[in-house]
Write a protein that holds these residues in place. Sequence first.
Motif, PDB file in Angstrom:
ATOM      1  N   GLU A   1     -37.239 -36.677   1.448  1.00  0.00           N
ATOM      2  CA  GLU A   1     -38.475 -35.896   1.403  1.00  0.00           C
ATOM      3  C   GLU A   1     -38.161 -34.399   1.402  1.00  0.00           C
TER       4      GLU A   1
ATOM      5  N   THR B   1     -48.545 -31.543  24.203  1.00  0.00           N
ATOM      6  CA  THR B   1     -49.896 -31.194  23.763  1.00  0.00           C
ATOM      7  C   THR B   1     -50.350 -32.101  22.618  1.00  0.00           C
ATOM      8  N   GLU B   2     -49.672 -33.199  22.437  1.00  0.00           N
ATOM      9  CA  GLU B   2     -50.038 -34.228  21.454  1.00  0.00           C
ATOM     10  C   GLU B   2     -49.932 -33.766  20.010  1.00  0.00           C
ATOM     11  N   GLN B   3     -49.257 -32.626  19.771  1.00  0.00           N
ATOM     12  CA  GLN B   3     -49.144 -32.171  18.382  1.00  0.00           C
ATOM     13  C   GLN B   3     -48.259 -33.115  17.562  1.00  0.00           C
TER      14      GLN B   3
ATOM     15  N   ASP C   1     -47.997 -36.383  18.131  1.00  0.00           N
ATOM     16  CA  ASP C   1     -48.863 -37.523  17.838  1.00  0.00           C
ATOM     17  C   ASP C   1     -49.804 -37.184  16.678  1.00  0.00           C
ATOM     18  N   ALA C   2     -50.313 -35.938  16.694  1.00  0.00           N
ATOM     19  CA  ALA C   2     -51.245 -35.536  15.648  1.00  0.00           C
ATOM     20  C   ALA C   2     -50.561 -35.579  14.277  1.00  0.00           C
ATOM     21  N   LEU C   3     -49.329 -35.094  14.237  1.00  0.00           N
ATOM     22  CA  LEU C   3     -48.589 -35.098  12.971  1.00  0.00           C
ATOM     23  C   LEU C   3     -48.407 -36.539  12.485  1.00  0.00           C
ATOM     24  N   GLU C   4     -48.047 -37.418  13.420  1.00  0.00           N
ATOM     25  CA  GLU C   4     -47.863 -38.814  13.043  1.00  0.00           C
ATOM     26  C   GLU C   4     -49.175 -39.459  12.638  1.00  0.00           C
ATOM     27  N   SER C   5     -50.259 -39.046  13.297  1.00  0.00           N
ATOM     28  CA  SER C   5     -51.543 -39.664  12.972  1.00  0.00           C
ATOM     29  C   SER C   5     -51.983 -39.302  11.556  1.00  0.00           C
ATOM     30  N   LEU C   6     -51.408 -38.225  11.008  1.00  0.00           N
ATOM     31  CA  LEU C   6     -51.742 -37.856   9.627  1.00  0.00           C
ATOM     32  C   LEU C   6     -50.807 -38.545   8.641  1.00  0.00           C
ATOM     33  N   GLY C   7     -50.033 -39.494   9.135  1.00  0.00           N
ATOM     34  CA  GLY C   7     -49.116 -40.220   8.256  1.00  0.00           C
ATOM     35  C   GLY C   7     -47.922 -39.382   7.838  1.00  0.00           C
ATOM     36  N   ARG C   8     -47.662 -38.298   8.579  1.00  0.00           N
ATOM     37  CA  ARG C   8     -46.519 -37.444   8.242  1.00  0.00           C
ATOM     38  C   ARG C   8     -45.307 -37.904   9.041  1.00  0.00           C
ATOM     39  N   SER C   9     -44.148 -37.606   8.495  1.00  0.00           N
ATOM     40  CA  SER C   9     -42.932 -37.962   9.198  1.00  0.00           C
ATOM     41  C   SER C   9     -42.493 -36.799  10.071  1.00  0.00           C
TER      42      SER C   9
END
Lengths: 276, 249
Positions: A55, A145-147, A149-157
């Motif tokens: 990527e 701060t869950e950032q 998790d947020a990145l992963e929740s957007l399907g990002r690696s």
Amino acid sequence: MTEERWRLSQAYRIPLEGVEKLDLRRYAGRMFLLGATHVGRIAYMVFEIFRGLGEWRIWLPRTWEQAYQVGVGSLFIVFLTAGFAGGVTSLQAGYQFTGTIPVYFAAGVITQSLILELGPVLTGLILAGRVGARYAAELGTMRVTEQIDALESLGRSTVSHLIIPRVLAGTLMLPVLVIFADAIGILSGWMAARHTLDISNYDFVYGARYFFRPYDLWYSMVKALFFGVAVTLVPCYMGMNTGKGAEGVGKATTAAVVSSSVLILAIDAILSELLL
Amino acid sequence: MIRLVDVHKRFGENVVLDGVDFDVQRGETVSLLGPSGVGKSVLLKHINGLIHPDWGEVFVDGQQVPLLPRKELQQLRTKIGYVFQFGALFDSMSVFDNIKLGITDPECAGDDHYCRMRVQECIDLVNLSPMTAGKYPADLSGGMKKRVGIARAIAGKPTYLLYDEPTSGLDPVNADIIDALIQKLQGELGVTSVVVSHDVRGSFRVGNRIALLTDGKIRKVGTADELRDSEDQAVRQFLERDFGSAVVG
Ligand SMILES: Nc1ncnc2c1ncn2[C@@H]1O[C@H](COP(=O)(O)OP(=O)(O)OP(=O)(O)O)[C@@H](O)[C@H]1O
Ligand SMILES: [Mg+2]
């Protein structure tokens, strides 16, 4: 839920609590298991890094940003450290090189100790503090701060967004910084030697060239490359696995700096044995 | 379609989910109510695989989320927008870049013009001023962060939306705007959503069905009327406390 299922689900955990009395064998066993877990998980992270290299559209621009911060940002402190290291080596050589030893030997000692040892190791240790602490704290804060998790929740690696740029930037910039450190260190050593040893420019250059082998520079670069991995990979791992809250970030940062510094010294010893 | 079957989760000794059965039909909005600390956020994170169950199954679109390989999981997550309880904005990026990162389709994300339009559109949808785009999360109020979080979650036009307390900390006007947005996304785009909330009134408005989570289990699921008519003591207690006797009685 039955006890059986519960045990199964928890089987992968290593119990750290419940030590009633200090039993050295158990303690050593636990520490060994804990260490092995970390090594295993770091190895898995390395595997993920290689898998994420495809990527490049994502990590390439971010690597540039990070490389700029690591490289240009560290120049001053690296110059300062290398300058002092060169000067002090020279002063001490002046103190020891008395009597019958030809004075150009000192030039060899100064340049060789800078290229082989002081340049890479000091730069590595400085970057463990400057870059390692920063990476662990950054990623640790993002974790709590869950950032992440947020990145992963957007399907990002997270590996290609956060880890690869950092590890790559450090690994590429450390050899460059070490070249600067070697050069500055030798220059300041030279200047200092002219005073303490009363060595002429001709003798210094002669001595430096007499003992120099191109292989030494390669060795310096290989060391720098390994140190670059150590001061970025370990802090990234610590940051990604931060515990809870501000205390967790603090602990991760300390652990990152301490373990990457120790790792630098260990790698230094191993490479000296293997490559020299 | 979202389906949780007999999901168990505990952190150390703390049993959070103790056999949760929960399902959301396609195009439906389910409100998830429950007292603070009961595990609503934990349940929601099971749906997009941020937390793995100790035991039990989680299905989204017929796929077992905890068993999905990395690529498939990422693919699935691009279809699931998640609004974090505390925003979870990327604080080193501007609001614009935060929302832009929510555009998950690689082709759309590569098209600058589309991105600018879409980000602006999302900012409008959550009733923020266009000026907000250039600011950084640290310069925003709590309610603004929350709305940026919502904008980021909807930017990729997901087919599922998981809202973790989307209206807590918002003034009544903005809370109504968000509630209306949730209904609009469901009505116009057929989004399937789960809305976690403490706000009983709002949940009754946006949810086709309402679920109550207590003691690690789904205590009751049903339409607003069914919940109001419930004889279950726990349900009545919960509604009365939050809703007042006017509606319950
Ligand atoms: N990562 C974690 N590690 C350990 N315990 C956790 C973790 N996440 C949640 N918990 C615990 O799980 C329980 C439920 O937490 P959760 O955040 O889901 O509550 P909630 O229902 O969302 O509450 P609120 O309405 O206040 O947000 C809490 O007791 C919390 O301490
Ligand atoms: Mg919560």
